[in-house]
Design a protein around this motif. Structure first.
Motif, PDB file in Angstrom:
ATOM      1  N   TYR A   1       0.838  -1.187   0.000  1.00 30.41           N
ATOM      2  CA  TYR A   1       0.000   0.000   0.000  1.00 30.41           C
ATOM      3  C   TYR A   1       0.878   1.244   0.000  1.00 30.41           C
ATOM      4  N   GLU A   2       0.282   2.321  -0.369  1.00 30.23           N
ATOM      5  CA  GLU A   2       0.918   3.623  -0.238  1.00 30.23           C
ATOM      6  C   GLU A   2       0.034   4.483   0.650  1.00 30.23           C
ATOM      7  N   LEU A   3       0.632   5.067   1.660  1.00 32.59           N
ATOM      8  CA  LEU A   3      -0.074   6.041   2.481  1.00 32.59           C
ATOM      9  C   LEU A   3       0.163   7.403   1.840  1.00 32.59           C
ATOM     10  N   ARG A   4      -0.892   8.016   1.399  1.00 25.13           N
ATOM     11  CA  ARG A   4      -0.772   9.273   0.663  1.00 25.13           C
ATOM     12  C   ARG A   4      -1.481  10.390   1.393  1.00 25.13           C
ATOM     13  N   GLN A   5      -1.030  11.562   1.122  1.00 26.91           N
ATOM     14  CA  GLN A   5      -1.640  12.734   1.730  1.00 26.91           C
ATOM     15  C   GLN A   5      -1.865  13.761   0.641  1.00 26.91           C
ATOM     16  N   GLN A   6      -3.018  14.345   0.703  1.00 27.78           N
ATOM     17  CA  GLN A   6      -3.352  15.324  -0.313  1.00 27.78           C
ATOM     18  C   GLN A   6      -3.414  16.702   0.322  1.00 27.78           C
ATOM     19  N   ARG A   7      -2.816  17.655  -0.346  1.00 27.81           N
ATOM     20  CA  ARG A   7      -2.790  19.020   0.141  1.00 27.81           C
ATOM     21  C   ARG A   7      -2.983  19.947  -1.037  1.00 27.81           C
TER      22      ARG A   7
ATOM     23  N   LYS B   1      -4.271  17.284   5.347  1.00 21.76           N
ATOM     24  CA  LYS B   1      -5.398  16.454   5.735  1.00 21.76           C
ATOM     25  C   LYS B   1      -5.659  15.474   4.622  1.00 21.76           C
ATOM     26  N   GLY B   2      -6.627  14.699   4.805  1.00 20.36           N
ATOM     27  CA  GLY B   2      -6.990  13.767   3.748  1.00 20.36           C
ATOM     28  C   GLY B   2      -5.946  12.699   3.526  1.00 20.36           C
ATOM     29  N   GLU B   3      -5.468  12.144   4.603  1.00 22.58           N
ATOM     30  CA  GLU B   3      -4.594  10.993   4.443  1.00 22.58           C
ATOM     31  C   GLU B   3      -5.413   9.806   4.005  1.00 22.58           C
ATOM     32  N   PHE B   4      -4.916   9.114   3.043  1.00 25.47           N
ATOM     33  CA  PHE B   4      -5.609   7.912   2.633  1.00 25.47           C
ATOM     34  C   PHE B   4      -4.615   6.859   2.191  1.00 25.47           C
ATOM     35  N   VAL B   5      -5.096   5.660   2.157  1.00 29.97           N
ATOM     36  CA  VAL B   5      -4.280   4.512   1.833  1.00 29.97           C
ATOM     37  C   VAL B   5      -4.739   3.967   0.496  1.00 29.97           C
ATOM     38  N   LYS B   6      -3.803   3.705  -0.359  1.00 35.75           N
ATOM     39  CA  LYS B   6      -4.162   3.101  -1.627  1.00 35.75           C
ATOM     40  C   LYS B   6      -3.560   1.714  -1.708  1.00 35.75           C
ATOM     41  N   CYS B   7      -4.418   0.761  -1.900  1.00 34.49           N
ATOM     42  CA  CYS B   7      -3.963  -0.611  -2.094  1.00 34.49           C
ATOM     43  C   CYS B   7      -3.424  -0.734  -3.521  1.00 34.49           C
ATOM     44  N   LEU B   8      -2.170  -1.187  -3.634  1.00 35.07           N
ATOM     45  CA  LEU B   8      -1.579  -1.290  -4.963  1.00 35.07           C
ATOM     46  C   LEU B   8      -1.999  -2.581  -5.665  1.00 35.07           C
ATOM     47  N   HIS B   9      -2.708  -3.412  -4.955  1.00 40.04           N
ATOM     48  CA  HIS B   9      -3.178  -4.655  -5.573  1.00 40.04           C
ATOM     49  C   HIS B   9      -4.503  -4.429  -6.309  1.00 40.04           C
ATOM     50  N   CYS B  10      -5.473  -3.847  -5.587  1.00 44.00           N
ATOM     51  CA  CYS B  10      -6.792  -3.655  -6.214  1.00 44.00           C
ATOM     52  C   CYS B  10      -7.046  -2.194  -6.572  1.00 44.00           C
ATOM     53  N   GLY B  11      -6.169  -1.299  -6.090  1.00 48.67           N
ATOM     54  CA  GLY B  11      -6.301   0.101  -6.463  1.00 48.67           C
ATOM     55  C   GLY B  11      -7.322   0.880  -5.656  1.00 48.67           C
ATOM     56  N   THR B  12      -7.892   0.260  -4.636  1.00 47.52           N
ATOM     57  CA  THR B  12      -8.896   0.941  -3.836  1.00 47.52           C
ATOM     58  C   THR B  12      -8.246   1.958  -2.898  1.00 47.52           C
ATOM     59  N   GLU B  13      -8.860   3.110  -2.824  1.00 47.35           N
ATOM     60  CA  GLU B  13      -8.410   4.119  -1.867  1.00 47.35           C
ATOM     61  C   GLU B  13      -9.335   4.075  -0.664  1.00 47.35           C
ATOM     62  N   MET B  14      -8.731   4.102   0.510  1.00 46.94           N
ATOM     63  CA  MET B  14      -9.537   3.998   1.727  1.00 46.94           C
ATOM     64  C   MET B  14      -8.933   4.862   2.820  1.00 46.94           C
TER      65      MET B  14
ATOM     66  N   SER C   1      -7.072   6.192   6.097  1.00 43.75           N
ATOM     67  CA  SER C   1      -5.850   5.653   6.683  1.00 43.75           C
ATOM     68  C   SER C   1      -6.119   4.871   7.959  1.00 43.75           C
ATOM     69  N   THR C   2      -7.316   4.979   8.504  1.00 42.10           N
ATOM     70  CA  THR C   2      -7.645   4.231   9.715  1.00 42.10           C
ATOM     71  C   THR C   2      -7.649   2.725   9.488  1.00 42.10           C
ATOM     72  N   VAL C   3      -7.729   2.291   8.238  1.00 42.55           N
ATOM     73  CA  VAL C   3      -7.704   0.839   8.005  1.00 42.55           C
ATOM     74  C   VAL C   3      -6.386   0.233   8.468  1.00 42.55           C
ATOM     75  N   LEU C   4      -5.347   1.050   8.519  1.00 38.31           N
ATOM     76  CA  LEU C   4      -4.044   0.525   8.943  1.00 38.31           C
ATOM     77  C   LEU C   4      -4.051   0.127  10.414  1.00 38.31           C
ATOM     78  N   ASN C   5      -4.838   0.808  11.213  1.00 31.66           N
ATOM     79  CA  ASN C   5      -4.922   0.474  12.628  1.00 31.66           C
ATOM     80  C   ASN C   5      -5.507  -0.906  12.837  1.00 31.66           C
ATOM     81  N   HIS C   6      -6.423  -1.250  11.960  1.00 28.48           N
ATOM     82  CA  HIS C   6      -7.043  -2.556  12.090  1.00 28.48           C
ATOM     83  C   HIS C   6      -6.198  -3.640  11.452  1.00 28.48           C
TER      84      HIS C   6
END
Ligand SMILES: [Zn+2]
Length: 77
Positions: free
Chosen positions: A30-36, A53-66, A68-73
């Motif tokens: 995954y890539e943890l990305r931040q948009q500004r 703000k707007g940190e999000f995680v992009k899965c490089l396998h399926c390309g879904t952006e979600m 960043s809290t998914v990383l905690n789980h």
């Protein structure tokens, strides 16, 4: 569409690692990305217009952006 003067979002990759993607259920990169938003001049982002703000995680396998809290789980191994 490029402008000499411009305002726009710039995405920065903060972190690259592996996680268990909740969408494709695969251990993948995954890539943890931040948009500004930046004011830019000659394509160079100069002034950040908003707080980071707007940190999000992009899965490089399926390309879904979600969120960043998914990383905690995901880090439970
Ligand atoms: Zn995925």
């Amino acid at each position: 569409m490029f402008f000499i003067f411009g305002m726009g979002p710039k995405t920065q990759v903060l972190e690259k690692s592996q996680f268990l993607c909740p969408v494709c259920r695969t251990q993948s990169a995954y890539e943890l990305r931040q948009q500004r938003h930046y004011f830019s001049l000659f394509f160079i982002p100069l002034i950040p217009l908003s707080k980071a703000k707007g940190e999000f995680v992009k899965c490089l396998h399926c390309g879904t952006e979600m969120p960043s809290t998914v990383l905690n789980h995901a880090q439970q191994d």
